[in-house]
Design a protein around this motif. Structure first.
Motif, short mmCIF file in Angstrom:
data_model
loop_
_atom_site.label_atom_id
_atom_site.label_comp_id
_atom_site.label_asym_id
_atom_site.label_seq_id
_atom_site.Cartn_x
_atom_site.Cartn_y
_atom_site.Cartn_z
N THR A 76 0.85 -1.18 0.00
CA THR A 76 0.00 0.00 0.00
C THR A 76 0.89 1.23 0.00
OG1 THR A 76 -1.51 -1.26 1.41
CG2 THR A 76 -1.98 1.09 1.10
N ARG A 77 0.75 2.06 -1.02
CA ARG A 77 1.59 3.25 -1.14
C ARG A 77 0.78 4.49 -0.73
NH1 ARG A 77 6.20 2.25 -4.47
NH2 ARG A 77 6.14 0.09 -5.27
N TRP A 78 1.37 5.26 0.15
CA TRP A 78 0.76 6.50 0.60
C TRP A 78 1.61 7.65 0.09
CZ3 TRP A 78 -3.98 5.90 2.02
CH2 TRP A 78 -4.39 4.73 2.67
N GLU A 79 1.29 8.09 -1.13
CA GLU A 79 2.03 9.20 -1.74
C GLU A 79 1.62 10.51 -1.05
OE1 GLU A 79 4.36 8.75 -3.91
OE2 GLU A 79 4.00 6.62 -4.33
N GLY A 80 2.60 11.23 -0.55
CA GLY A 80 2.27 12.46 0.16
C GLY A 80 1.35 12.20 1.34
N GLY A 81 1.64 11.15 2.09
CA GLY A 81 0.72 10.70 3.12
C GLY A 81 0.74 11.49 4.41
N LEU A 82 1.90 12.00 4.81
CA LEU A 82 2.01 12.61 6.14
C LEU A 82 2.57 14.02 6.05
CD1 LEU A 82 3.35 9.58 8.19
CD2 LEU A 82 1.17 10.73 8.53
N PRO A 83 1.83 15.03 6.50
CA PRO A 83 2.36 16.40 6.52
C PRO A 83 3.50 16.52 7.51
CG PRO A 83 0.28 16.30 7.71
CD PRO A 83 0.47 14.96 7.06
N GLN A 84 4.47 17.33 7.17
CA GLN A 84 5.63 17.53 8.03
C GLN A 84 5.43 18.75 8.94
OE1 GLN A 84 8.40 15.09 7.92
NE2 GLN A 84 6.46 14.28 7.18
N TYR A 85 5.98 18.65 10.13
CA TYR A 85 5.84 19.70 11.14
C TYR A 85 7.22 20.29 11.46
CZ TYR A 85 0.95 18.72 12.37
OH TYR A 85 -0.42 18.60 12.34
N PRO A 86 7.81 21.07 10.56
CA PRO A 86 9.12 21.65 10.82
C PRO A 86 9.02 22.80 11.81
CG PRO A 86 8.28 22.49 8.77
CD PRO A 86 7.28 21.47 9.24
#
Length: 494
Positions: A423-433
């Motif tokens: 299962t591919r999650w392209e752009g799955g998780l937003p980053q919190y810089p």
């Protein structure tokens, strides 16, 4: 029935309001959009939910492998936050909530499987003894932690990367072998970029108020032990998979009168003298009193370009990590004791060790429902994180093979799976810089200038399921408060 259940189980400071006749369009059918719809219905709104894709649930997805149910996305919720648990109970899944059968995680690092040391908060140590006993750190790494006691308090300002701060106080080895794999499991990100204020706010506050971060960690642990729910499970799953949750929420919403449409991308929405107008790609036009935008940053930016250009510009700066989950089914009799012995829920892999997989979950050990078949064993691996996504270019068969290779080295696995799926999650998780919370404040401030519009989702208040539900509740409450209030001067006519 579902409206009454929702009012009973909600845990917020917002009192129940009388029913409103307003129509709210929710754009996005992930768990945030569905939770927003559920909340709006409970408060008396008429709801239409539009999802661009072919299915509901976003990153929550159930499936089947070798005849057994599996989670193909998120697999658990943080049970010590009330929002997701309350939502599950409200939609009839209360009896299906389960704590893990085992939560004994390990680290595959420095050439061996090692116990996850206790006495830490997201990898930041508060007690040296279990860390030393685990063998995760070298003698030099342990000595570097000891030296932290002599350091003066550090100035951290309004925000700081957790990796940079911990490396400065305790040395890079703590970050590379403890903080990185733990944070990577949540954000699929890089600890040297992730905001401590956003990702681990307890540590951020401790670092501001304690001369030694170790003392701060112990203080966090003491306060956690005093919480009323501290005796309950930290995490929970759902019998049959967390992927059941969005489907149950959607069913409850439909029963309460909501219209829910998949395969319905929104082309645009804009203000009118009477409220809002939403135009779908197929040409359908619908009028609404309010809109909740529950999409990832890219689609949200596109839809807000004309309405709130400042918010759209901020949204375009949000980065996402991609990842893949490799789920496999094995004959239990062919597995080594390190897997099928039942003692471990899986292991994390520090990126510094140079392996392909970032983690493996022994699902049939971790969840009673996944271990119900005495002859079948389910496990999964994860591949990819922000800034380290080259392996995602491999085809599915190759990802299965490299997962088997790493599992062979880690736990002695030699068996072949009887079935597998990727299962591919392209752009799955937003980053919190660093600075992410300030960015979120700017987005919300720009959107707040448009009464009757609110945003929610994983990029605003946290990537976990409870945080997404809380974000949705906030958005629903914001737009409900504006129903019946004058919108002010609408934008240009379309």
């Amino acid at each position: 029935m579902h409206e009454a259940d929702t009012r009973t189980d909600r845990r917020t400071d917002t009192p129940a309001r009388p029913a409103h006749p307003g129509h709210v369009v929710v754009i996005g059918g992930g768990i945030a959009g569905l939770a927003a719809a559920h909340r709006l219905l409970a408060d008396g709104a008429r709801v239409t939910l539009l999802e661009a894709g072919p299915r509901l649930g976003g990153k929550l997805r159930s499936g089947e492998l070798a005849g057994a149910p599996v989670d193909l996305g998120a697999e658990s919720v943080l049970a010590r936050r009330p929002e997701a648990v309350a939502l599950a109970r409200a939609v009839g899944l209360g009896e299906a909530l389960q704590p893990p059968a085992t939560a004994t995680a390990q680290l595959w690092t420095r050439g061996a499987l090692r116990p996850m040391p206790r006495g830490h908060v997201m990898g930041v140590p508060g007690d040296l003894a279990p860390l030393a006993a685990s063998g995760v750190l070298s003698a030099e790494g342990l000595a570097r932690i000891e030296a932290e006691r002599a350091l003066p308090p550090a100035e951290i300002g309004e925000d700081i990367a957790i990796g940079a701060y911990v490396a400065d106080r305790f040395g890079r080895e703590v970050v590379d072998r403890l903080v990185e794999p733990l944070l990577g499991g949540v954000y699929a990100g890089n600890a040297y970029r992730i905001s401590m204020r956003a990702a681990v706010p307890q540590l951020f506050e401790a670092a501001r108020t304690h001369p030694l971060l170790g003392d701060g960690v112990r203080d966090i642990q003491r306060r956690a032990a005093e919480q009323p729910r501290a005796g309950g499970p930290v995490f929970a799953g759902i019998d049959g998979g967390i992927g059941r949750l969005p489907l149950a929420v959607a069913r409850a919403c439909r029963e309460a009168g909501a219209r829910i449409s998949t395969g319905t991308p929104v082309r645009e929405f804009f203000r009118t003298t009477a409220g809002w107008r939403v135009v779908a790609d197929g040409g359908e036009v619908m009028d609404a009193d309010a809109v909740v935008l529950a999409t990832p940053a890219g689609p949200a930016a596109r839809l807000l370009d004309a309405l709130a250009p400042a918010a759209a510009a901020e949204l375009r700066t949000v980065e996402y990590a991609s990842m893949a989950l490799v789920t496999m089914a094995f004959r239990r009799s062919e597995l080594p004791a390190a897997i099928a012995g039942g003692g471990a829920s899986g292991f994390l892999v520090p990126p510094v060790d140079g392996r392909t997989i970032k983690a493996s979950t022994f699902s049939s050990n971790k969840w009673a429902w996944a271990g119900a078949d005495p002859d079948l064993f389910l496990l999964r691996t994860s591949v990819g994180r922000h800034g380290d996504e080259a392996d995602l270019g491999r085809d599915d068969a190759d990802l299965v093979e490299v997962s088997l290779r790493d599992l062979g080295e880690a736990v002695g696995l030699a068996a072949r799976p009887v079935a597998s799926t990727v299962t591919r999650w392209e752009g799955g998780l937003p980053q919190y810089p660093v600075g992410h919370l300030a960015r979120v404040d700017r987005i919300r401030a720009a959107v707040a200038a448009l009464p009757g519009l609110a945003v929610c989702g994983a990029l605003y208040d946290g990537v976990g399921i409870p945080a997404c539900v809380a974000s949705a509740t906030r958005a629903a409450d914001v737009v409900m408060a504006t129903l019946g209030a004058p919108l002010g001067t609408p934008g240009a006519d379309h």
